[in-house]
Write a protein that holds these residues in place. Structure first.
Motif, mmCIF file in Angstrom:
data_model
loop_
_atom_site.group_PDB
_atom_site.id
_atom_site.type_symbol
_atom_site.label_atom_id
_atom_site.label_comp_id
_atom_site.label_asym_id
_atom_site.label_seq_id
_atom_site.Cartn_x
_atom_site.Cartn_y
_atom_site.Cartn_z
ATOM 1 N N ALA A 147 -17.302 -87.701 22.521
ATOM 2 C CA ALA A 147 -16.309 -87.702 21.447
ATOM 3 C C ALA A 147 -16.551 -88.798 20.406
ATOM 4 O O ALA A 147 -16.435 -88.525 19.205
ATOM 5 C CB ALA A 147 -14.901 -87.806 22.033
ATOM 6 N N PRO A 148 -16.905 -90.040 20.792
ATOM 7 C CA PRO A 148 -17.148 -91.060 19.756
ATOM 8 C C PRO A 148 -18.337 -90.723 18.857
ATOM 9 O O PRO A 148 -18.322 -91.023 17.666
ATOM 10 C CB PRO A 148 -17.430 -92.335 20.560
ATOM 11 C CG PRO A 148 -16.821 -92.112 21.882
ATOM 12 C CD PRO A 148 -16.921 -90.634 22.127
ATOM 13 N N LEU A 177 -9.063 -83.458 21.303
ATOM 14 C CA LEU A 177 -9.689 -82.134 21.341
ATOM 15 C C LEU A 177 -10.591 -81.983 22.564
ATOM 16 O O LEU A 177 -10.671 -80.905 23.159
ATOM 17 C CB LEU A 177 -10.483 -81.889 20.059
ATOM 18 C CG LEU A 177 -9.643 -81.701 18.800
ATOM 19 C CD1 LEU A 177 -10.536 -81.695 17.565
ATOM 20 C CD2 LEU A 177 -8.831 -80.426 18.885
ATOM 21 N N LEU A 178 -11.257 -83.058 22.954
ATOM 22 C CA LEU A 178 -12.103 -83.020 24.147
ATOM 23 C C LEU A 178 -11.262 -82.736 25.389
ATOM 24 O O LEU A 178 -11.614 -81.889 26.213
ATOM 25 C CB LEU A 178 -12.855 -84.347 24.305
ATOM 26 C CG LEU A 178 -13.706 -84.473 25.562
ATOM 27 C CD1 LEU A 178 -14.861 -83.491 25.508
ATOM 28 C CD2 LEU A 178 -14.210 -85.886 25.710
ATOM 29 N N ARG A 179 -10.135 -83.431 25.519
ATOM 30 C CA ARG A 179 -9.247 -83.192 26.673
ATOM 31 C C ARG A 179 -8.754 -81.750 26.684
ATOM 32 O O ARG A 179 -8.725 -81.108 27.723
ATOM 33 C CB ARG A 179 -8.058 -84.151 26.638
ATOM 34 C CG ARG A 179 -8.359 -85.552 27.082
ATOM 35 C CD ARG A 179 -7.093 -86.381 27.282
ATOM 36 N NE ARG A 179 -6.187 -86.338 26.140
ATOM 37 C CZ ARG A 179 -6.271 -87.121 25.072
ATOM 38 N NH1 ARG A 179 -7.236 -88.006 24.993
ATOM 39 N NH2 ARG A 179 -5.392 -87.028 24.096
ATOM 40 N N GLN A 200 -19.058 -78.840 19.571
ATOM 41 C CA GLN A 200 -19.737 -80.133 19.427
ATOM 42 C C GLN A 200 -19.291 -81.090 20.532
ATOM 43 O O GLN A 200 -20.106 -81.807 21.103
ATOM 44 C CB GLN A 200 -19.410 -80.762 18.062
ATOM 45 C CG GLN A 200 -19.964 -80.018 16.886
ATOM 46 C CD GLN A 200 -21.436 -80.285 16.668
ATOM 47 O OE1 GLN A 200 -22.007 -81.232 17.187
ATOM 48 N NE2 GLN A 200 -22.060 -79.433 15.885
ATOM 49 N N LEU A 201 -17.997 -81.107 20.835
ATOM 50 C CA LEU A 201 -17.462 -82.022 21.839
ATOM 51 C C LEU A 201 -17.919 -81.679 23.251
ATOM 52 O O LEU A 201 -17.987 -82.552 24.110
ATOM 53 C CB LEU A 201 -15.938 -82.058 21.765
ATOM 54 C CG LEU A 201 -15.399 -82.758 20.530
ATOM 55 C CD1 LEU A 201 -13.921 -82.474 20.356
ATOM 56 C CD2 LEU A 201 -15.682 -84.247 20.600
ATOM 57 N N LEU A 202 -18.229 -80.416 23.501
ATOM 58 C CA LEU A 202 -18.746 -80.047 24.814
ATOM 59 C C LEU A 202 -20.205 -80.472 24.975
ATOM 60 O O LEU A 202 -20.691 -80.621 26.089
ATOM 61 C CB LEU A 202 -18.605 -78.542 25.039
ATOM 62 C CG LEU A 202 -17.164 -78.051 25.211
ATOM 63 C CD1 LEU A 202 -17.133 -76.533 25.270
ATOM 64 C CD2 LEU A 202 -16.509 -78.669 26.437
ATOM 65 N N ASP A 248 -11.485 -90.980 15.946
ATOM 66 C CA ASP A 248 -11.857 -90.916 17.371
ATOM 67 C C ASP A 248 -10.710 -90.425 18.246
ATOM 68 O O ASP A 248 -10.940 -89.795 19.275
ATOM 69 C CB ASP A 248 -12.398 -92.259 17.856
ATOM 70 C CG ASP A 248 -11.398 -93.389 17.730
ATOM 71 O OD1 ASP A 248 -10.499 -93.317 16.876
ATOM 72 O OD2 ASP A 248 -11.530 -94.366 18.488
ATOM 73 N N LYS A 249 -9.472 -90.666 17.862
ATOM 74 C CA LYS A 249 -8.341 -90.156 18.653
ATOM 75 C C LYS A 249 -8.271 -88.635 18.567
ATOM 76 O O LYS A 249 -7.926 -87.974 19.536
ATOM 77 C CB LYS A 249 -7.034 -90.781 18.181
ATOM 78 C CG LYS A 249 -6.914 -92.237 18.574
ATOM 79 C CD LYS A 249 -5.584 -92.813 18.188
ATOM 80 C CE LYS A 249 -5.536 -94.266 18.621
ATOM 81 N NZ LYS A 249 -4.267 -94.897 18.269
#
Length: 166
Positions: free
Chosen positions: A118-119, A135-137, A112-114, A129-130
């Motif tokens: 992220a927000p 996870l995105l990083r 999902q994040l790719l 959100d953190k």
């Protein structure tokens, strides 16, 4: 069918079982054409064929045959009247059929994040959100410079900068 529906929710929405088993049939919204799952505001769309599977499951849920459980609103009613199913039991059943729940949930949120900022994922799937930013990083996503908010209009008092050619 119960295992399939629970597995689909884990894989599509990266939800932990503790959250999935707090869902009620009222959290599934169906207007005849579109089926939505109310995890947060706004509700998340359920793609076909998962929507048809979920609606068929709701029409014929198990553990509804006890006299005190017939009106249960839990999406996954438990054996005890008025209580949802136990997350640990369902998790072990899914592992038995080859779905590693924790790994599947992690893969689902990273996917999902790719695809989304992220927000947006945090709001849609009820994550902090953190957590989604971390996870995105970790997954090497490219949404790090995404600015959340309404981008359809200019901020108050903002005017385009004039150029020398104007």
């Amino acid at each position: 069918m119960r295992l399939r529906v629970a597995g689909v929710i884990v894989l599509l929405y990266a939800q932990p079982f503790t959250r999935i088993f707090q869902l009620t049939v009222n959290d599934v919204l169906h207007d005849g054409e579109t089926t939505l799952l109310q995890l947060e505001e706004p509700a998340s769309p359920i793609p076909e064929p998962a929507a048809a599977l979920l609606l068929a499951y709701i029409a014929d849920r198990d553990n509804m045959n006890t006299a005190t459980n017939q009106a249960s609103r839990w999406l996954f009613p438990g054996r005890r009247a008025g209580r949802p199913a136990r997350p640990d039991h369902m998790s072990s059943r899914l592992r038995e059929i080859g779905i590693p729940v924790a790994a599947a949930r992690g893969a689902a949120i990273r996917q999902q994040l790719l695809e989304l900022p992220a927000p947006v994922v945090a709001d849609a799937l009820s994550y902090h959100d953190k957590t989604t930013s971390r996870l995105l990083r970790e997954s090497g996503g490219t949404w790090s410079r995404y600015a959340a908010g309404d981008h359809s209009r200019s901020p108050a008092g903002w005017a385009p900068k004039e150029t020398r050619d104007s």
